[in-house]
Scaffold this motif. Sequence first.
Motif, PDB file in Angstrom:
ATOM      1  N   GLY A 168       0.784  -1.238   0.000  1.00  0.00           N
ATOM      2  CA  GLY A 168       0.000   0.000   0.000  1.00  0.00           C
ATOM      3  C   GLY A 168       0.803   1.268   0.000  1.00  0.00           C
ATOM      4  O   GLY A 168       0.277   2.340   0.332  1.00  0.00           O
ATOM      5  N   GLY A 169       2.087   1.215  -0.375  1.00  0.00           N
ATOM      6  CA  GLY A 169       2.953   2.385  -0.295  1.00  0.00           C
ATOM      7  C   GLY A 169       2.469   3.588  -1.053  1.00  0.00           C
ATOM      8  O   GLY A 169       2.815   4.726  -0.742  1.00  0.00           O
ATOM      9  N   GLU A 170       1.633   3.370  -2.040  1.00  0.00           N
ATOM     10  CA  GLU A 170       1.072   4.454  -2.840  1.00  0.00           C
ATOM     11  C   GLU A 170       0.163   5.375  -2.011  1.00  0.00           C
ATOM     12  O   GLU A 170       0.012   6.552  -2.307  1.00  0.00           O
ATOM     13  N   GLY A 171      -0.464   4.803  -0.969  1.00  0.00           N
ATOM     14  CA  GLY A 171      -1.333   5.600  -0.103  1.00  0.00           C
ATOM     15  C   GLY A 171      -2.804   5.562  -0.448  1.00  0.00           C
ATOM     16  O   GLY A 171      -3.642   6.002   0.341  1.00  0.00           O
ATOM     17  N   GLN A 191      10.887   2.066   1.540  1.00  0.00           N
ATOM     18  CA  GLN A 191      10.819   3.465   1.953  1.00  0.00           C
ATOM     19  C   GLN A 191      10.832   4.404   0.750  1.00  0.00           C
ATOM     20  O   GLN A 191      10.126   5.417   0.730  1.00  0.00           O
ATOM     21  N   GLU A 192      11.629   4.059  -0.267  1.00  0.00           N
ATOM     22  CA  GLU A 192      11.734   4.941  -1.425  1.00  0.00           C
ATOM     23  C   GLU A 192      10.400   5.056  -2.169  1.00  0.00           C
ATOM     24  O   GLU A 192      10.036   6.137  -2.638  1.00  0.00           O
ATOM     25  N   PHE A 239       8.423   8.481  -2.580  1.00  0.00           N
ATOM     26  CA  PHE A 239       8.123   8.876  -3.954  1.00  0.00           C
ATOM     27  C   PHE A 239       6.637   9.214  -4.088  1.00  0.00           C
ATOM     28  O   PHE A 239       6.262  10.257  -4.634  1.00  0.00           O
ATOM     29  N   CYS A 240       5.778   8.337  -3.577  1.00  0.00           N
ATOM     30  CA  CYS A 240       4.328   8.542  -3.716  1.00  0.00           C
ATOM     31  C   CYS A 240       3.846   9.720  -2.877  1.00  0.00           C
ATOM     32  O   CYS A 240       2.963  10.473  -3.304  1.00  0.00           O
ATOM     33  N   ARG A 241       4.425   9.901  -1.715  1.00  0.00           N
ATOM     34  CA  ARG A 241       4.071  11.064  -0.891  1.00  0.00           C
ATOM     35  C   ARG A 241       4.381  12.361  -1.626  1.00  0.00           C
ATOM     36  O   ARG A 241       3.631  13.335  -1.533  1.00  0.00           O
TER      37      ARG A 241
END
Length: 339
Positions: A116-119, A141-142, A146-148
């Motif tokens: 779910g790193g995209e948010g 983390q990257e 990146f998505c944030r």
Amino acid sequence: MGEACEVNGYYSVMEAPKCNGDVQAHQMELRRQCCWYEEEIDVDLRWSFALNSVLHTGASEYQDITLLDTKHFGKALIIDGKMQSAEADEFIYHECLVHPALLYHSNPRKIFIMGGGEGSTAREILKHRSVEKVVMCDIDQEVVDFCRRYLHANREAFRNQKLRLVINDARLELAESREKFDVIVGDLADPMEGGPCYQLYTKSFYETIVKPKLNADGIFVTQAGPAGVLTHKEVFSSIYNTIKHVFKYVQAYTAHVPSYGDTWGWVMASDQPILLDAKQIDKRIEERILGELLYVDGRSHLSSTIMNKCVYNSLIKETHVYTEENARFIHGHGRAYCH
């Protein structure tokens, strides 16, 4: 001969068309040819998008990351050369992943997201009034950073006080957690050979890590890959059958996602019955959710659980169980190229 432009390690050199005397038409033809993202779906099948530009490229310890501005689907996030989501239609994928499970649960308060790193998954979960805590665990983390930075639609979700962001392997984080959750969501990359995620689709993972971390009435849901007539046997039918070996009640459902160029599948499971009619689902949407959903309602969800004859027969006849030693993988990679 045109110049090669390399993006994410893939490149192509395209031959410029011969000038026919019309300079403007020649330049338009060059622009038409030179800005494309191309994803290899199979050895003899490719899916292409015309680009306005390549907004950003980078690489983490685990994967390559690209953000494209496509002409048809808006901004598109590409991980390891595979389309993850596009601005124009990501709501289909994320609403289908999140809302059925949370709506079927009687009172979802604590949610765990694998990946779910995209948010976007956190964004959809946080629309539910009952939710008190969301743990989002992504290994990279990257990708999260990146998505944030680039995906403006999810900035409020990342700032929400209910969200706890953890950078870790979801398997390790769940195994070591002292908490149990009402819903666990698998928003993972597709199982690809050599990728970081395929072990999180296995029977042992579901049985020894996911299920013990659910409350008694808990629900597990995961994205389950392509589910089209020609693609559902890649991993969808196997993931469904594997989860059937772990949970008492299992529901598969599908939806067409235009930017994927295919029908997509999800699998939801629990040891408690998953039973609501369309009116009950709509009532819970009205009572529980802040704002308006764009895709999911009672009728659309129930219709999504009805497979066509071809896919249905494959699901009920599937015998493959996903294990570390006997995994199935999705084919393909992508590339962006410019003249």
